[in-house]
Write a protein that holds these residues in place. Structure first.
Motif, short mmCIF file in Angstrom:
data_model
loop_
_atom_site.label_atom_id
_atom_site.label_comp_id
_atom_site.label_asym_id
_atom_site.label_seq_id
_atom_site.Cartn_x
_atom_site.Cartn_y
_atom_site.Cartn_z
N GLU A 1 41.18 35.89 41.48
CA GLU A 1 40.23 36.03 42.60
C GLU A 1 39.90 37.50 42.85
OE1 GLU A 1 38.50 33.51 44.01
OE2 GLU A 1 39.55 32.36 42.47
N LYS B 1 37.46 38.51 40.32
CA LYS B 1 36.12 37.96 40.61
C LYS B 1 35.40 38.80 41.66
CE LYS B 1 37.17 33.11 39.63
NZ LYS B 1 37.55 31.84 40.29
N ASP C 1 31.93 40.71 41.04
CA ASP C 1 30.79 40.47 41.94
C ASP C 1 30.20 41.79 42.43
OD1 ASP C 1 29.11 38.67 43.38
OD2 ASP C 1 30.17 39.29 45.20
N GLU D 1 30.15 35.45 37.89
CA GLU D 1 31.49 34.92 37.65
C GLU D 1 31.63 34.27 36.27
OE1 GLU D 1 33.00 32.79 41.15
OE2 GLU D 1 34.05 31.48 39.74
N ILE E 1 32.64 36.47 33.21
CA ILE E 1 33.93 37.15 33.10
C ILE E 1 34.68 36.55 31.91
CG2 ILE E 1 36.13 37.69 34.23
CD1 ILE E 1 34.76 37.16 36.94
#
Ligand code: GLU
Length: 296
Positions: free
Chosen positions: A83, A86, A90, A96, A99
């Motif tokens: 997370e 991410k 961002d 996302e 990645i």
């Protein structure tokens, strides 16, 4: 009426095919439907600009640590570290879906960064001076502490001192700080310390009775406790501090600053808290307040 609508739909379909074809022409095989930079602009020549233009980032993380980085059936890792990655992607304007995750077991993290095989490593990665000789760290974004995992019915191990008598074996991972740290408490390292490349192998060794304990960071161990209900417990209190950082190439101060800015933003806008609650927070309800980043 109906025919007119169908014609319109067909026209849109042809148009989007055209867009997809254009995406293919420039050699972009990242799955992105356009070279959009999501309105972000970064200093020329910076890592941020490179990643934004490529619309792709390679993230090194763990694949076998519940709550932080655990590869799911969909082939993608999930967890708090994922997370955090991410959120960084961002802010870079990288979608996302673009990645790419690679597995970075503890012993290979510096090397993957040095070789440019990972743009960032977010992998329960303790910031320390030895590692800083080879790479740089943004963060910390979390502070864990070393602990010991034993079988639920074992009361013979209560902390690192329990290994001093020399009759107990403990498992950890090559190239990890807990492996190096536990050595101080062992009477006979060759006999007592068992090392693997990843923690799940230690859990297997504990299950089969080859070792008496597993040592690493408390939050990693809590993940294994949650996954194996009733089987394991922590043997005592945390006995180190493990500030988790995000590894980047040595000397890339602008990228490190960008990630530190991103962390501070995520601390205050709720994204950090949500990331925790959605992942490691499922078995550790102490929501961390983001630790002060170290802009060394
Ligand atoms: N945080 C420790 C380290 O970076 C242990 C966890 C791990 O091996 O990833 O070495």
């Amino acid at each position: 009426m109906r025919i007119a609508r169908l014609t319109a739909i067909a026209a849109v379909a042809v148009l989007s095919l055209g867009v997809a074809a254009c995406g293919g022409d420039d050699g972009d095989d990242s799955g992105s439907t356009g070279g959009g930079t999501e309105g972000k602009s970064f200093a020329a020549g910076s890592t941020m600009e490179r990643l934004n233009k490529a619309q792709k980032i390679i993230v090194g993380t763990k694949f076998d640590q519940p709550g932080f980085g655990l590869k799911g059936l969909d082939g993608k890792p999930a967890g708090f570290d994922v997370e955090i990655a991410k959120i960084i992607a961002d802010e870079l304007g990288v979608p996302e879906g673009n990645i790419e995750y690679i597995e970075t077991p503890s012993a290979v993290r510096e090397e993957k960064i040095e070789k440019g095989e990972a743009d960032i490593v977010v992998a329960t990665y303790t910031i320390n001076d030895k590692r800083k000789e080879r790479i740089d760290f943004a963060g910390p974004y979390y502070v864990a502490g070393q602990n010991i995992l034993v079988k639920a019915d074992d009361s013979s191990i209560t902390g690192p001192d329990s290994f001093k008598a020399g009759d107990k074996k403990v498992c950890s991972v090559q190239g990890s700080t807990p492996a190096a740290n536990i050595e101080k408490s062992l009477a006979n390292k060759a006999e007592q310390l068992v090392l693997f490349d990843v923690y799940t192998k230690c859990i297997d060794a504990l299950n089969s009775g080859q070792v008496n304990a597993v040592t690493t960071d408390n939050v990693i161990l809590l993940g294994f406790i949650a996954r194996n209900e009733g089987k394991f417990k922590l043997a005592g209190e945390n006995f180190t501090e493990e500030p988790y950082g995000i590894g980047v190439k040595k000397g890339d101060t602008a990228f490190r600053t960008f990630i530190n800015d991103t962390l501070e933003k995520a601390y205050s806008d709720g994204r950090y808290e949500k990331a925790w609650k959605d992942t490691a927070g499922k078995f550790d309800d102490q929501v961390p307040t983001g630790p002060a980043v170290n802009r060394y």
